[in-house]
Design an enzyme around this catalytic site. Structure first.
Site, PDB file in Angstrom:
ATOM      1  N   LYS A 179      47.930  54.196  44.712  1.00  0.00           N
ATOM      2  CA  LYS A 179      46.972  53.426  44.017  1.00  0.00           C
ATOM      3  C   LYS A 179      46.092  52.776  44.876  1.00  0.00           C
ATOM      4  O   LYS A 179      44.824  52.324  44.143  1.00  0.00           O
ATOM      5  CB  LYS A 179      48.004  52.473  43.245  1.00  0.00           C
ATOM      6  CG  LYS A 179      48.868  53.222  42.318  1.00  0.00           C
ATOM      7  CD  LYS A 179      49.766  52.094  41.654  1.00  0.00           C
ATOM      8  CE  LYS A 179      51.008  51.857  42.465  1.00  0.00           C
ATOM      9  NZ  LYS A 179      52.397  51.362  42.262  1.00  0.00           N
ATOM     10  N   ARG A 234      62.074  57.043  38.299  1.00  0.00           N
ATOM     11  CA  ARG A 234      62.677  56.691  39.434  1.00  0.00           C
ATOM     12  C   ARG A 234      63.479  55.361  39.033  1.00  0.00           C
ATOM     13  O   ARG A 234      64.733  55.323  39.604  1.00  0.00           O
ATOM     14  CB  ARG A 234      61.629  56.199  40.612  1.00  0.00           C
ATOM     15  CG  ARG A 234      61.281  57.458  41.213  1.00  0.00           C
ATOM     16  CD  ARG A 234      59.943  57.076  42.182  1.00  0.00           C
ATOM     17  NE  ARG A 234      60.244  56.024  42.985  1.00  0.00           N
ATOM     18  CZ  ARG A 234      59.663  55.079  43.740  1.00  0.00           C
ATOM     19  NH1 ARG A 234      58.233  55.345  43.198  1.00  0.00           N
ATOM     20  NH2 ARG A 234      59.906  54.388  44.542  1.00  0.00           N
ATOM     21  N   HIS A 289      47.081  44.524  49.777  1.00  0.00           N
ATOM     22  CA  HIS A 289      48.305  44.894  49.081  1.00  0.00           C
ATOM     23  C   HIS A 289      49.846  44.006  49.667  1.00  0.00           C
ATOM     24  O   HIS A 289      49.841  44.279  51.019  1.00  0.00           O
ATOM     25  CB  HIS A 289      48.779  46.505  48.851  1.00  0.00           C
ATOM     26  CG  HIS A 289      49.772  46.417  48.013  1.00  0.00           C
ATOM     27  ND1 HIS A 289      49.822  46.606  46.565  1.00  0.00           N
ATOM     28  CD2 HIS A 289      51.276  46.724  48.400  1.00  0.00           C
ATOM     29  CE1 HIS A 289      51.065  46.768  46.115  1.00  0.00           C
ATOM     30  NE2 HIS A 289      51.972  47.194  47.138  1.00  0.00           N
ATOM     31  N   ASP A 334      51.791  58.453  39.135  1.00  0.00           N
ATOM     32  CA  ASP A 334      52.791  57.185  39.622  1.00  0.00           C
ATOM     33  C   ASP A 334      53.364  56.447  38.506  1.00  0.00           C
ATOM     34  O   ASP A 334      54.570  56.342  38.556  1.00  0.00           O
ATOM     35  CB  ASP A 334      52.013  56.268  40.479  1.00  0.00           C
ATOM     36  CG  ASP A 334      53.052  55.244  40.872  1.00  0.00           C
ATOM     37  OD1 ASP A 334      53.786  55.524  41.819  1.00  0.00           O
ATOM     38  OD2 ASP A 334      52.614  53.994  40.512  1.00  0.00           O
ATOM     39  N   SER A 368      53.682  56.000  46.476  1.00  0.00           N
ATOM     40  CA  SER A 368      53.382  55.237  45.250  1.00  0.00           C
ATOM     41  C   SER A 368      52.120  54.055  45.509  1.00  0.00           C
ATOM     42  O   SER A 368      51.341  53.945  44.748  1.00  0.00           O
ATOM     43  CB  SER A 368      54.641  54.605  44.638  1.00  0.00           C
ATOM     44  OG  SER A 368      54.205  53.669  43.713  1.00  0.00           O
TER      45      SER A 368
HETATM   46  N1  URA Z   1      55.861  49.118  44.377  1.00  0.00           N
HETATM   47  C1  URA Z   1      54.956  50.314  43.794  1.00  0.00           C
HETATM   48  O1  URA Z   1      54.013  50.356  43.603  1.00  0.00           O
HETATM   49  N2  URA Z   1      55.696  51.625  43.964  1.00  0.00           N
HETATM   50  C2  URA Z   1      56.824  51.767  44.424  1.00  0.00           C
HETATM   51  O2  URA Z   1      57.315  52.594  44.487  1.00  0.00           O
HETATM   52  C3  URA Z   1      57.523  50.482  44.987  1.00  0.00           C
HETATM   53  C4  URA Z   1      56.970  49.027  44.930  1.00  0.00           C
END
Ligand code: URA
Length: 433
Positions: free
Chosen positions: A187, A168, A82, A161, A183
């Protein structure tokens, strides 16, 4: 349990328990806890932070809010990668096939781009015919069969999320390390990764402005990995200038193809090889990143990474004849940006470049915007190079003549040319769990 008490507890700087975090996340996803209470809690987290254990518990509460993909391949470790977002970051397109060609299965669910940053799914969709929507069963089957699948993130994964991130975004609570870390990691964990390699970027084009902030975010994510039993490594890399030469979807695919054929620019290849080395180590192909590099260089040289890329594109319905002929959409208007002065390129501000590419049509201003896959910017010269006044520095691609001047204006602000330049090595370092 009362939500107001839990908000007060966090406001007072105390640690929330696993049960309390599960109560909060389940209550939010099921509609029992309203947005305004979650907003207050998110703000309290911004100010008070969270311990490593609390962040891991929040992550797992989010993972458990939706479905989870499980991919088991006997004798293999499924690895995911990621990147925390950047400009010209096409590393997934290179690292995915490269690592898969070395025998480590890569299962990746990716996002679309927003604002100045690009998204892997948009880049892939510039390949004619390529399908990024796949059932979980087909995703799993493809990873088992060819060792690589890259698809759009399914809506059924981590619904908490999705809800929390939208909130947010409008309550000024995005820039909290525990919230970002949970977050991202939720994932990765929900999409079936058994081991995770993270690329945390810093600089003008990144989420984290400074190296120190990037290091803190990296450590928070590595700690989550440790707490929940997933091997996690984070590398920290500089996003002060765009990565590689291409910014924009088709242009980036074309550049990724060059990298897979051993002809990529050095800054981009350095980040790719560092990420890929760690993926081989976590995938237990070898035990050091130095040995991993030797394997990777060899696989690249033998054309196996390129072959794997073609196999992957074909498996997802992409037209490999067009791809091999480089027949990807390119926007019809091509404009050169010329050097305003002679000297050395001191800096190219990645965020301004990303925003210029977005203006040209390569990115989304908001979630509803459509993309011009052939739009973007190609750098003929990069930081550290000497230029003459009037020499072409960039090529801009767009379909809309009205977008040219605003993009040129912003690009001229992105560029600093000075009389001398002190070369720096590309900065990549690793935080290991
Ligand atoms: N990328 C994400 O997936 N979540 C965040 O909170 C910030 C960047």
């Amino acid at each position: 349990m009362r939500m107001a008490d839990l908000i007060a507890k966090k406001k007072d700087g105390l640690e929330l328990t696993k049960e309390e975090l599960n109560f909060i996340i389940q209550g939010y996803v099921q509609g029992r806890i309203p947005d305004y209470q979650i907003s207050a809690l998110a703000m309290a987290i911004c100010f008070q932070g969270m311990t490593a254990e609390e962040t891991a518990d929040l992550t797992m509460a989010m993972v458990n809010s939706g479905e989870q993909v499980e991919i088991t391949i006997p004798g293999k470790i499924v690895v995911d990668k990621h990147s925390s977002g950047g400009v010209g970051d096409k590393t997934t397109l290179i690292v995915g096939p490269l690592v898969a060609a070395c025998g480590v299965p890569v299962a990746k669910m990716s996002g679309r781009g927003l604002g100045h940053t690009g998204g892997t799914i948009d880049k892939l969709q510039s390949i004619p015919g390529l399908n990024v929507e796949m059932s979980e069963q087909a995703f799993r089957a493809q990873v088992k069969e060819i060792g690589l699948a890259i698809v759009a993130q399914s809506d059924s994964l981590v619904p908490a999320d999705k809800k929390l991130y939208s909130l947010r975004d409008v309550t000024a609570t995005v820039d909290s390390i525990p919230l970002i870390a949970s977050s991202i990691m939720s994932k990765k964990i929900a999409s079936g990764a058994q081991a995770i390699v993270l690329d945390v970027k810093y600089g003008s084009g990144a989420f984290m402005a400074t190296e120190q902030q990037a290091r803190e975010l990296a450590q928070a994510m590595v700690d989550i990995g440790k707490n929940v039993g997933r091997d996690t490594v984070a590398i920290i890399s500089d996003m002060g200038q765009p990565l590689g030469r291409a910014v924009g979807n088709s242009l980036e695919v074309l550049e990724a193809m060059e990298c897979l054929q051993g002809k990529g620019p050095q800054d981009l290849m350095e980040v790719c090889l560092e990420l890929a080395s760690w993926m081989l180590v976590l995938g237990k192909i070898t035990d050091t990143t130095q040995r991993a590099r030797v394997i990777l260089e060899d696989v690249l040289k033998q054309g196996k990474a390129w072959d794997k890329f073609l196999e992957f594109v074909s498996a997802q319905g992409g037209d490999i004849v067009k791809l091999k002929n480089k027949e990807l959409p390119l926007s019809p208007l091509k404009i050169q940006f010329q050097a305003p002065a002679q000297g050395y390129i001191q800096n190219i501000d990645a965020r301004k470049v990303g925003t210029s590419a977005m203006i040209l049509g390569a990115g989304r201003e908001n979630k509803e915007s459509t993309i011009d896959y052939g739009a973007g910017i190609y750098f003929l010269k990069k930081t550290g190079q000497q230029v003459e006044k009037g020499e072409p520095l960039m090529e801009l691609y767009t379909s809309d003549v009205q977008k040219v001047q605003p993009a040129l204006n912003l690009l001229s602000q992105a560029l600093t040319i000075s009389d001398s330049y002190e070369p720096e090595e590309p900065k990549v370092s690793a935080v290991v769990c």
